[in-house]
Design an enzyme around this catalytic site. Structure first.
Site, PDB file in Angstrom:
ATOM      1  N   GLY A 288      11.994  48.837  12.530  1.00  0.00           N
ATOM      2  CA  GLY A 288      12.011  49.482  11.040  1.00  0.00           C
ATOM      3  C   GLY A 288      12.657  50.338  11.051  1.00  0.00           C
TER       4      GLY A 288
ATOM      5  N   ASP B 274      12.999  54.712   9.291  1.00  0.00           N
ATOM      6  CA  ASP B 274      12.511  55.765   8.228  1.00  0.00           C
ATOM      7  C   ASP B 274      13.498  55.909   6.971  1.00  0.00           C
ATOM      8  OD1 ASP B 274      10.164  56.538   9.925  1.00  0.00           O
ATOM      9  OD2 ASP B 274      11.993  57.040  11.426  1.00  0.00           O
TER      10      ASP B 274
ATOM     11  N   GLY C  88      12.934  56.964  14.367  1.00  0.00           N
ATOM     12  CA  GLY C  88      12.064  57.704  15.324  1.00  0.00           C
ATOM     13  C   GLY C  88      10.724  58.354  14.747  1.00  0.00           C
TER      14      GLY C  88
ATOM     15  N   GLU D  77      14.121  52.302  21.382  1.00  0.00           N
ATOM     16  CA  GLU D  77      14.701  51.700  20.296  1.00  0.00           C
ATOM     17  C   GLU D  77      16.069  51.425  20.293  1.00  0.00           C
ATOM     18  OE1 GLU D  77      11.049  52.022  17.100  1.00  0.00           O
ATOM     19  OE2 GLU D  77      12.533  53.691  17.239  1.00  0.00           O
TER      20      GLU D  77
HETATM   21  C1  5RP Z   1       9.617  54.473  15.159  1.00  0.00           C
HETATM   22  C2  5RP Z   1      10.641  54.172  14.150  1.00  0.00           C
HETATM   23  C3  5RP Z   1       9.838  53.272  13.160  1.00  0.00           C
HETATM   24  O1  5RP Z   1      10.586  52.094  13.158  1.00  0.00           O
HETATM   25  C4  5RP Z   1      10.123  53.946  11.906  1.00  0.00           C
HETATM   26  O2  5RP Z   1       9.491  55.183  11.957  1.00  0.00           O
HETATM   27  C5  5RP Z   1       9.401  53.259  10.649  1.00  0.00           C
HETATM   28  O3  5RP Z   1       8.070  53.010  10.714  1.00  0.00           O
HETATM   29  P1  5RP Z   1       7.087  52.316   9.769  1.00  0.00           P
HETATM   30  O4  5RP Z   1       7.578  50.840   9.591  1.00  0.00           O
HETATM   31  O5  5RP Z   1       5.781  52.556  10.190  1.00  0.00           O
HETATM   32  O6  5RP Z   1       7.563  53.156   8.224  1.00  0.00           O
HETATM   33  O7  5RP Z   1      11.564  54.387  14.281  1.00  0.00           O
HETATM   34  O8  5RP Z   1      10.406  55.318  16.340  1.00  0.00           O
END
Ligand code: 5RP
Length: 233
Positions: free
Chosen positions: A86, A88, A100, A108
């Site tokens: 995924g 942000d 993150g 990741e």
């Molecule tokens: C985790 C990440 C996630 O992939 C990112 O925060 C997106 O999360 P979500 O799909 O719950 O919106 O980088 O470290």
């Protein structure tokens, strides 16, 4: 935000099409990846596929156990065919990424950067034309003398703040035992330069700036369609 789950699931279904029988698959973290893992395990069952996975957090490890997925043996193996993750924030055009939000950025980045194909799943709200707009950059830093590290981050123009834990008092501690700091840089003019600067600070283990990795971004839209953005390394 009823459309969100539908959009993420549609984008997840698109993303798992990159996975083939025999693949080693990196599993990112987060709520969107959780949907993709669910859909992937359905497909594995339906098509009798054999794959092995490399999770990037306790979250995705537990999910993989629950779904009965087989784990790749790390260190016997340095290849990832497809990583599904995924994000942000994704910058339109360059497809540079901030990650993150789930504090799993270090693992990741190791897994995503080892992937032959990196497939990122997002909904359209994550697209921006400037990284850093209303979005801090998560960093994983060593606990030792954290204030010295924070001071150097400030000198690069950032405002660092410890991420507060939920279900635990005090700062979030990563799966690697380090601290997670969210740094407000405002709109980032040169993400690559900023990433290099941050990586040169002793004590910074990893940054949430994922730059120049290439791959596919599957964007789930409000109208139910999925757009795939592609970037070469
Ligand atoms: C985790 C990440 C996630 O992939 C990112 O925060 C997106 O999360 P979500 O799909 O719950 O919106 O980088 O470290």
């Amino acid at each position: 935000l009823e459309w969100l789950e539908t959009a993420r699931r549609a984008a997840s279904l698109k993303a798992i099409r990159y996975v083939q029988h025999g693949h080693v698959v990196g599993l990112g973290s987060g709520s969107t990846v959780a949907l993709a893992v669910e859909e992937l395990s359905n497909r594995i069952r339906e098509e009798s596929m054999m794959i092995t996975v490399i999770p990037t957090s306790y979250q995705s490890e537990l999910l993989a156990i629950e779904k009965g997925l087989r784990f790749a043996e790390l260190n016997r193996n340095t290849k990832v065919d497809v990583a599904i993750d995924g994000a942000d924030q994704v910058q339109i055009g360059t497809l540079d990424i901030v990650k993150g939000g789930g504090a799993a950025l270090a693992r990741e980045k190791i897994v995503d950067s080892a992937a032959e194909k990196l497939v990122i799943v997002v909904d359209e709200r994550k697209l921006t034309d400037k990284l850093g707009r209303n979005q801090p950059v998560p960093l994983e830093i060593l606990p030792f003398w954290f204030n010295a590290t924070m001071e150097k981050i400030r000198r690069l123009g950032g405002k660092p703040a410890f991420r507060e834990g939920a279900g635990k008092l005090g700062p979030v501690v990563s799966d690697n035992g380090n601290l997670i700091v969210d740094v407000d840089f405002g709109e980032i003019q040169d993400p690559e330069l900023l990433n290099k600067g941050l990586k040169l600070i002793p004590g910074v283990v990893e940054t949430g700036l994922f730059i120049g990795l290439g791959g596919y971004i599957c964007v789930g839209k409000r109208d139910g369609t999925v757009e795939v953005l592609e970037r070469n390394k």
